[in-house]
Design a protein around this motif. Structure first.
Motif, mmCIF file in Angstrom:
data_model
loop_
_atom_site.group_PDB
_atom_site.id
_atom_site.type_symbol
_atom_site.label_atom_id
_atom_site.label_comp_id
_atom_site.label_asym_id
_atom_site.label_seq_id
_atom_site.Cartn_x
_atom_site.Cartn_y
_atom_site.Cartn_z
ATOM 1 N N LEU A 372 32.029 73.936 70.541
ATOM 2 C CA LEU A 372 32.802 73.905 71.789
ATOM 3 C C LEU A 372 32.673 72.564 72.502
ATOM 4 N N ASP A 373 32.370 71.516 71.736
ATOM 5 C CA ASP A 373 32.253 70.168 72.296
ATOM 6 C C ASP A 373 32.742 69.188 71.239
ATOM 7 N N PRO A 374 33.934 68.608 71.417
ATOM 8 C CA PRO A 374 34.478 67.728 70.370
ATOM 9 C C PRO A 374 33.649 66.467 70.145
ATOM 10 N N ALA A 375 32.770 66.119 71.079
ATOM 11 C CA ALA A 375 31.900 64.961 70.861
ATOM 12 C C ALA A 375 30.688 65.310 70.009
ATOM 13 N N ARG A 376 30.443 66.615 69.822
ATOM 14 C CA ARG A 376 29.292 67.049 69.026
ATOM 15 C C ARG A 376 29.714 68.145 68.053
ATOM 16 N N PRO A 377 30.513 67.814 67.051
ATOM 17 C CA PRO A 377 30.925 68.845 66.095
ATOM 18 C C PRO A 377 29.720 69.443 65.367
ATOM 19 N N ASP A 378 29.844 70.711 65.024
ATOM 20 C CA ASP A 378 28.800 71.410 64.274
ATOM 21 C C ASP A 378 29.054 71.188 62.783
ATOM 22 N N PRO A 379 28.226 70.400 62.092
ATOM 23 C CA PRO A 379 28.497 70.108 60.673
ATOM 24 C C PRO A 379 28.411 71.328 59.775
ATOM 25 N N GLY A 380 27.778 72.399 60.234
ATOM 26 C CA GLY A 380 27.683 73.602 59.423
ATOM 27 C C GLY A 380 28.798 74.597 59.657
ATOM 28 N N ASP A 381 29.748 74.258 60.519
ATOM 29 C CA ASP A 381 30.837 75.173 60.848
ATOM 30 C C ASP A 381 31.805 75.257 59.668
ATOM 31 N N PRO A 382 32.002 76.433 59.067
ATOM 32 C CA PRO A 382 32.947 76.526 57.940
ATOM 33 C C PRO A 382 34.404 76.316 58.353
ATOM 34 N N TRP A 383 34.714 76.529 59.638
ATOM 35 C CA TRP A 383 36.067 76.291 60.132
ATOM 36 C C TRP A 383 36.147 74.841 60.612
ATOM 37 N N ARG A 384 36.983 74.043 59.951
ATOM 38 C CA ARG A 384 37.108 72.637 60.329
ATOM 39 C C ARG A 384 38.194 72.527 61.393
ATOM 40 N N ALA A 385 37.793 72.644 62.625
ATOM 41 C CA ALA A 385 38.740 72.649 63.736
ATOM 42 C C ALA A 385 39.462 71.309 63.831
ATOM 43 N N PRO A 386 40.676 71.306 64.353
ATOM 44 C CA PRO A 386 41.405 70.035 64.492
ATOM 45 C C PRO A 386 40.614 68.947 65.194
ATOM 46 N N ALA A 387 39.825 69.293 66.217
ATOM 47 C CA ALA A 387 39.076 68.272 66.952
ATOM 48 C C ALA A 387 38.100 67.518 66.067
ATOM 49 N N VAL A 388 37.695 68.114 64.950
ATOM 50 C CA VAL A 388 36.741 67.458 64.060
ATOM 51 C C VAL A 388 37.402 66.326 63.282
ATOM 52 N N SER A 389 38.683 66.482 62.945
ATOM 53 C CA SER A 389 39.345 65.546 62.033
ATOM 54 C C SER A 389 40.470 64.742 62.651
#
Length: 677
Positions: A372-389
């Motif tokens: 829930l923070d685009p400045a700190r993506p969770d690298p273990g999240d299986p869902w690659r949310a748009p904010a990550v990429s």
């Protein structure tokens, strides 16, 4: 999309968008009926009679001058230019993969033109990651060609996102008739495609940005494929001349049959070449996407004009996706993403858990990721949310700028911290330009929770709530901007503290972060009046403090707040923010020519001539015999429908007031209209 992926409900999904109506035109209606989003068949109507609430129309006979609901359905917000700030994290890229969404905001028929009396709606707010919105829907029993409704177009345009209407020629299993496809692509005696011109005229009159062409009715042949290709070419040429665009769906092939390819290949290349971009059906694999990107390169087209379909209708952010086939981490992105039905974030919720905060929690998870923070993506999240990429974008580029963090729906309507209407509501056209990064919090301590909240607001229906211990100072990034700083530029902050004691500072940056994922080079300006004597106004428990940007020059690039708790835990609300020249801003001009265009008992259609100059929206009130005002609603259009009114005791006529509301939420004097009971 093949039938096994579609439910009967999907075929009924849709809504309607709209643009600005010619000044001379006026809504005409025999009765004060509610206005709905528009939908059509190409020409021939189905056999039998339409179901309840359904109106059958043929696009061939549509004329703007004869459209009784056009004033309600015409969007008024132009497509805003936007910019890309330095990405919030090191994995989000600009200039590569883009994001498209196919969204059903409501049913094809009976989809309200101007919102409704419920907060339970798909209030899309993460526009910063979107590049194209398709107004998905259509069904054989209602209509196949959908114009997006004005609130959706206005909200999207405010954030720089183009919106496409939908042309859905359904599979025979869902009532599709090949006759409708043939009518769509029929030529006239001059060899032109008259419905191509009609589609462009609809988009121009309604104010949206083009068409998504989804031809899935099987049984065609090469002649039909050739006719469809000619139609798409002419539609694209006419659309381009009006600043519109065309997206093709990977279903019909060049030989006229329906065969979903899951790739750009020889069977659909001609359609891609004829259109602006193409939605690649869900059958893709890593190999077919790679070959599709290579083929697009060879054609001299951008591979990011291919949307790789990702079906999230059933499982949303729990959907398994081969992300590396689209968005590999170590190399360039392969194609763009086409989300099919991301309104799962609302639809999967149980009926008793569809409060606005429940929806936004699920929607933030979908677009931002588990952290829930685009400045700190969770690298273990299986869902690659748009904010990550995908790098976020913003349209905050000119002064004055103001926001009250209105998401376009709410449990109540507030005016200056007071409940003006206790009725739940939704109207996306009233949505503010919202923060693009939700929510970036920079702290060495425990991260507070940040969310849109609907229990209290300064104006509209929502505010930003920061809640937590705040054991260390926390900086909340609020807006990425490109705002020029003048010698007299000031920032207004409107806020209230519900719990704890908080010291508030305005965080401003006039330069970009050094690298993606790093903090802006903030300067902190005291906000609390006890610190610096800033002008302050206290109303209904809310404080508005005016902070001059003294000593700063150039361009304001990031705006935020730094909160330091003197005593916790803290519950602190941000209700409004404005950047403007110092001094009292002039009120907007008033609308004129307010009139009742139709009345039926307590139901009214109201219209007015728009106020000159920039207008954010119009508010409507009823003036009661005792001199008080009752809030009826707000809209960005120049017409409004109100229902269920009745005379007060001794009242011989209903009296209405319409006000123009400016960018800084200052209101004009009223235009008034009286109608006898």
């Amino acid at each position: 999309m093949h039938p096994t992926r579609r439910t009967v409900l999907i075929a009924a999904g849709a809504t309607a968008l709209t643009p600005a109506l010619p000044a001379a035109a006026a809504p005409r209606a025999a009765a004060a009926t509610p206005p709905y989003a528009s939908y059509w068949y190409p020409d021939t109507l189905p056999a039998g009679s339409p179901g309840p609430g359904i109106t059958w129309r043929g696009l061939k006979s549509w004329r703007a001058a004869d459209d009784p609901d056009l004033a309600f359905n015409a969007a008024t917000v132009p497509l805003a230019p936007r910019f890309t700030p330095t990405p919030a994290n090191s994995t989000a890229r600009s200039g590569q993969a883009r994001v498209q969404a196919l969204v059903s905001f409501g049913p094809t028929s009976s989809n309200p033109s101007q919102g409704s009396a419920t907060a339970d709606t798909y209030a899309l707010t993460h526009w910063a990651y979107l590049d194209e919105l398709v107004f998905w829907g259509g069904s054989a029993g209602e209509g196949l060609i959908l114009a997006p409704n004005a609130p959706i177009v206005d909200a999207a345009h405010r954030h720089g996102v183009p919106v496409l209407g939908n042309i859905f020629l359904p599979p025979a299993a869902y009532g599709g008739q090949l006759q409708w496809t043939r009518e769509l692509v029929q030529k006239d005696a001059a060899g032109r495609y008259p419905l191509a011109a009609r589609l462009v005229a609809v988009a121009a009159a309604y104010g949206f940005d083009g068409w998504f062409v989804n031809a899935e009715t099987g049984g065609g042949n090469t002649a039909l494929g050739t006719a469809m290709l000619g139609f798409v070419k002419e539609l694209k040429a006419l659309a381009a001349a009006r600043g519109q665009r065309v997206t093709w769906y990977d279903a019909m092939t060049v030989n006229g049959t329906v065969s979903w390819q899951g790739a750009l290949n020889s069977q659909n290349q001609a359609f891609f070449q004829a259109a602006d971009d193409m939605f690649v059906d869900f059958r893709w694999s890593a190999a077919t996407l790679a070959s599709s990107g290579t083929r697009a390169d060879r054609m001299g087209r951008s591979r990011y004009e291919l949307w790789a379909g990702v079906d999230v209708e059933s499982n949303g952010s729990g959907t398994y996706v081969d992300w590396d086939a689209i968005l590999p981490a170590g190399t360039s992105h392969v194609t763009s993403i086409g989300f099919y039905r991301p309104e799962w974030t609302r639809n999967h919720l149980p009926a008793d858990r569809r409060a606005p905060e429940d929806f936004h929690a699920a929607d933030d998870r979908f677009w931002t990721g588990r952290s829930l923070d685009p400045a700190r993506p969770d690298p273990g999240d299986p869902w690659r949310a748009p904010a990550v990429s995908v790098a976020d974008r913003s349209t905050v580029t000119s002064v004055p700028f103001a926001s009250v963090f209105n998401t376009g729906h709410g449990l109540r309507w507030y005016e200056e911290g007071v409940v003006a209407s206790p009725t739940p509501w939704s109207h996306l056209g009233l949505q503010d330009r919202l923060p693009s990064r939700r929510w970036v919090v920079r702290t060495a301590g425990e991260r507070p929770a940040v969310s849109f909240d609907f229990a209290d607001a300064w104006r509209g229906g929502s505010s930003v709530l920061v809640a937590g211990e705040l054991d260390q100072p926390a900086v909340l990034d609020v807006y990425a901007t490109r705002l020029p700083i003048g010698v007299n530029t000031v920032v207004d902050l409107t806020f209230r503290g519900d719990a704890g004691e908080v010291n508030v500072e305005l965080a401003v940056a006039t330069a970009e972060p050094r690298t993606p994922g790093t903090a802006p080079p903030y300067t902190y300006l005291a906000v609390n009046p006890v610190d610096n004597g800033n002008p302050v106004r206290s109303v209904n428990g809310w404080q508005t403090v005016t902070v001059p940007l003294t000593g700063l020059s150039g361009t304001l690039r990031t705006l935020g707040v730094r909160l330091t708790a003197a005593q916790g835990p803290v519950r602190w609300r941000l209700g409004g923010l404005a950047v403007r020249p110092d001094g009292t801003p002039p009120a907007p001009a008033a609308p004129s020519g307010a009139r009742v265009t139709a009345a039926d008992g307590g139901d009214f259609r109201l219209a007015w001539t728009p106020a000159p100059g920039a207008v954010r929206q119009y508010t409507l009130h009823r003036l009661l015999p005792d001199g008080t005002r009752r809030f009826l609603g707000a809209t960005g259009q120049r017409a409004y429908h109100v229902a269920g009114l009745g005379p007060e005791q001794g009242e011989s006529a209903a009296r209405f007031e319409v006000r123009a509301v400016g960018e800084l939420y200052n209101a004009s004097s009223p235009a008034t209209v009286t109608h006898p009971w």
